[in-house]
Write an enzyme that holds these catalytic residues in place. Structure first.
Site, PDB file in Angstrom:
ATOM      1  N   GLU A  85      -1.861  -4.807   8.334  1.00 38.68           N
ATOM      2  CA  GLU A  85      -3.067  -5.640   8.401  1.00 38.68           C
ATOM      3  C   GLU A  85      -4.281  -4.760   8.680  1.00 38.68           C
ATOM      4  O   GLU A  85      -4.488  -4.299   9.806  1.00 38.68           O
ATOM      5  CB  GLU A  85      -2.959  -6.643   9.543  1.00 38.68           C
ATOM      6  CG  GLU A  85      -1.951  -7.741   9.304  1.00 38.68           C
ATOM      7  CD  GLU A  85      -1.968  -8.745  10.443  1.00 38.68           C
ATOM      8  OE1 GLU A  85      -0.943  -8.859  11.132  1.00 38.68           O
ATOM      9  OE2 GLU A  85      -3.015  -9.393  10.641  1.00 38.68           O
ATOM     10  N   ILE A 123     -13.330  -4.604   2.505  1.00 36.55           N
ATOM     11  CA  ILE A 123     -12.840  -3.230   2.661  1.00 36.55           C
ATOM     12  C   ILE A 123     -11.846  -3.214   3.821  1.00 36.55           C
ATOM     13  O   ILE A 123     -12.132  -3.741   4.901  1.00 36.55           O
ATOM     14  CB  ILE A 123     -14.023  -2.262   2.918  1.00 36.55           C
ATOM     15  CG1 ILE A 123     -14.877  -2.179   1.638  1.00 36.55           C
ATOM     16  CG2 ILE A 123     -13.526  -0.885   3.342  1.00 36.55           C
ATOM     17  CD1 ILE A 123     -16.172  -1.418   1.795  1.00 36.55           C
ATOM     18  N   THR A 143       0.826  -1.215   0.000  1.00 32.58           N
ATOM     19  CA  THR A 143       0.000   0.000   0.000  1.00 32.58           C
ATOM     20  C   THR A 143       0.862   1.268   0.000  1.00 32.58           C
ATOM     21  O   THR A 143       1.993   1.236   0.459  1.00 32.58           O
ATOM     22  CB  THR A 143      -0.875  -0.042   1.272  1.00 32.58           C
ATOM     23  OG1 THR A 143      -1.776  -1.131   1.119  1.00 32.58           O
ATOM     24  CG2 THR A 143      -1.647   1.230   1.520  1.00 32.58           C
TER      25      THR A 143
HETATM   26  N1  ASP Z   1      -3.643  -1.944   4.948  1.00 33.83           N
HETATM   27  C1  ASP Z   1      -3.898  -2.547   3.670  1.00 33.83           C
HETATM   28  C2  ASP Z   1      -5.173  -3.360   3.767  1.00 33.83           C
HETATM   29  O1  ASP Z   1      -5.389  -4.034   4.747  1.00 33.83           O
HETATM   30  C3  ASP Z   1      -2.775  -3.431   3.188  1.00 33.83           C
HETATM   31  C4  ASP Z   1      -1.375  -2.824   3.234  1.00 33.83           C
HETATM   32  O2  ASP Z   1      -1.145  -1.838   3.898  1.00 33.83           O
HETATM   33  O3  ASP Z   1      -0.472  -3.347   2.556  1.00 33.83           O
HETATM   34  O4  ASP Z   1      -5.926  -3.349   2.830  1.00 33.83           O
END
Ligand code: ASP
Length: 328
Positions: A250, A227, A198
């Site tokens: 996560e 989501i 992300t």
């Molecule tokens: N936080 C993002 C999600 O859970 C994933 C990530 O940060 O890589 O969709």
């Protein structure tokens, strides 16, 4: 007039064995994004414009998990999500379930500025995108990369939703020690190397205005319709008059911990400084979850924290400090 500061991230799930070439690619991209943000700040662009333009740059490059290069759902499709918040007036916009919009972060900004709402999802969000005339592609395939197709295949074989910071192992339950088992591999590399990350950006401008933006494809092999934290204001993204925060990791744990808002609350109500607030939430609000975040304060400080082995990140401040890093 205060001092500007900027921070970017490309995710907190880093494989300790990440090949050097991949590390260099990531650092180059983060440096390019910082440079773009710095010149925008030097031209006196407001914080909200700077976070949007930096995240657009990250979304357009397939290296990280946002826009082109997004993680795939269990169906092999891309459902992107993004959010943006202007600490000046606490305005915000968010989108989920985006399948044809090239830059979801700009759609989130339009939700903030051109709709009566804060959050639009799936067909309603796509319809709004058409009305607003944002750049769209005919086909979801535009966002799908070969690496991600391969990673999804392996994640499915292992029946795992891919948390890139926990290398899945074939045919073993989660109680089995990872040290005793070989990681799943693709082209001879652990799949975590391919698992995308992300992106986010936080900025404070010389007027002391903070802004934050986060964009993602979510988790690899996620259920369709899932989501995460990234579009949720207060969880993955938050900005107010004291700070701006963007999280990664996560999503389910970040949502439970309302991580981004918690940093601001500790500063507002307990008078903690930025780094102490960040350290507190990483230590106390994640339970067993794995995550990281970047933050800026309205008086020009930058901070980050994570409980993973690393986080792709970069910082720059007006007084000449600049740093791009991956490991602790
Ligand atoms: N936080 C993002 C999600 O859970 C994933 C990530 O940060 O890589 O969709």
């Amino acid at each position: 007039m205060g001092c500007w500061a900027i921070a970017v991230h490309g995710g907190a799930g880093v494989d300790p064995n990440l090949p050097v070439e991949r590390q260099e690619d990531a650092k180059q991209l983060l440096t390019r994004c910082l440079d773009r943000g710095i010149s925008a700040l030097r031209s006196s662009l407001p914080a909200i414009d700077v976070v949007e333009l930096v995240v657009r740059e990250l979304e357009s490059d397939p290296l990280f998990n946002s826009g082109r290069g997004s993680a795939l759902t269990e169906k092999g499709t891309v459902e992107m999500e993004a959010s943006i918040m202007d600490g000046c007036g606490r305005r915000c916009g968010a989108v989920s379930g985006i399948t044809t919009v090239k830059n979801p972060i700009s759609l989130a900004r339009l939700v903030m500025e051109k709709s009566p709402h804060s959050y639009l999802a799936f067909s309603g969000a796509e319809e709004f995108a058409k009305q607003q005339g944002v750049e769209m592609v005919d086909d979801n395939d535009y966002f799908i990369t070969e690496d991600n197709v391969g990673t999804l295949k392996l994640a499915k074989e292992a029946s795992k939703i891919l948390f890139e910071y926990r290398i899945p192992t074939v045919g073993l339950d989660s109680c089995t020690s990872e040290a005793e088992t070989p990681p799943l591999t693709m082209n001879g590399l652990p799949i975590s190397v391919y698992a995308p990350e992300t992106v986010g950006c936080v900025v404070v401008d010389t007027q002391g205005r903070c802004a934050a933006a986060t964009s993602t494809g979510g988790l690899m092999n996620k259920m369709a319709g899932r989501i995460g934290d990234s579009p949720i204001i207060g969880a993955g993204t938050y900005a107010c008059d004291v700070c701006g925060v963007s999280c990664t990791g996560e999503g389910e744990a970040i949502i439970r911990g309302t991580l981004a808002r918690e940093v601001a609350a500790l500063m507002e109500y307990k008078g903690l400084n930025l780094q102490d607030a960040v350290d507190y939430v990483i230590t106390n609000r994640l339970d067993h979850g794995k995550a990281g975040l970047i933050a800026v304060s309205s008086n020009g400080e930058v901070a980050c924290g994570f409980n993973t082995v690393g986080m792709f990140r970069g910082f720059a401040t007006e007084n000449g400090f600049m740093e791009v890093g991956i490991w602790e």
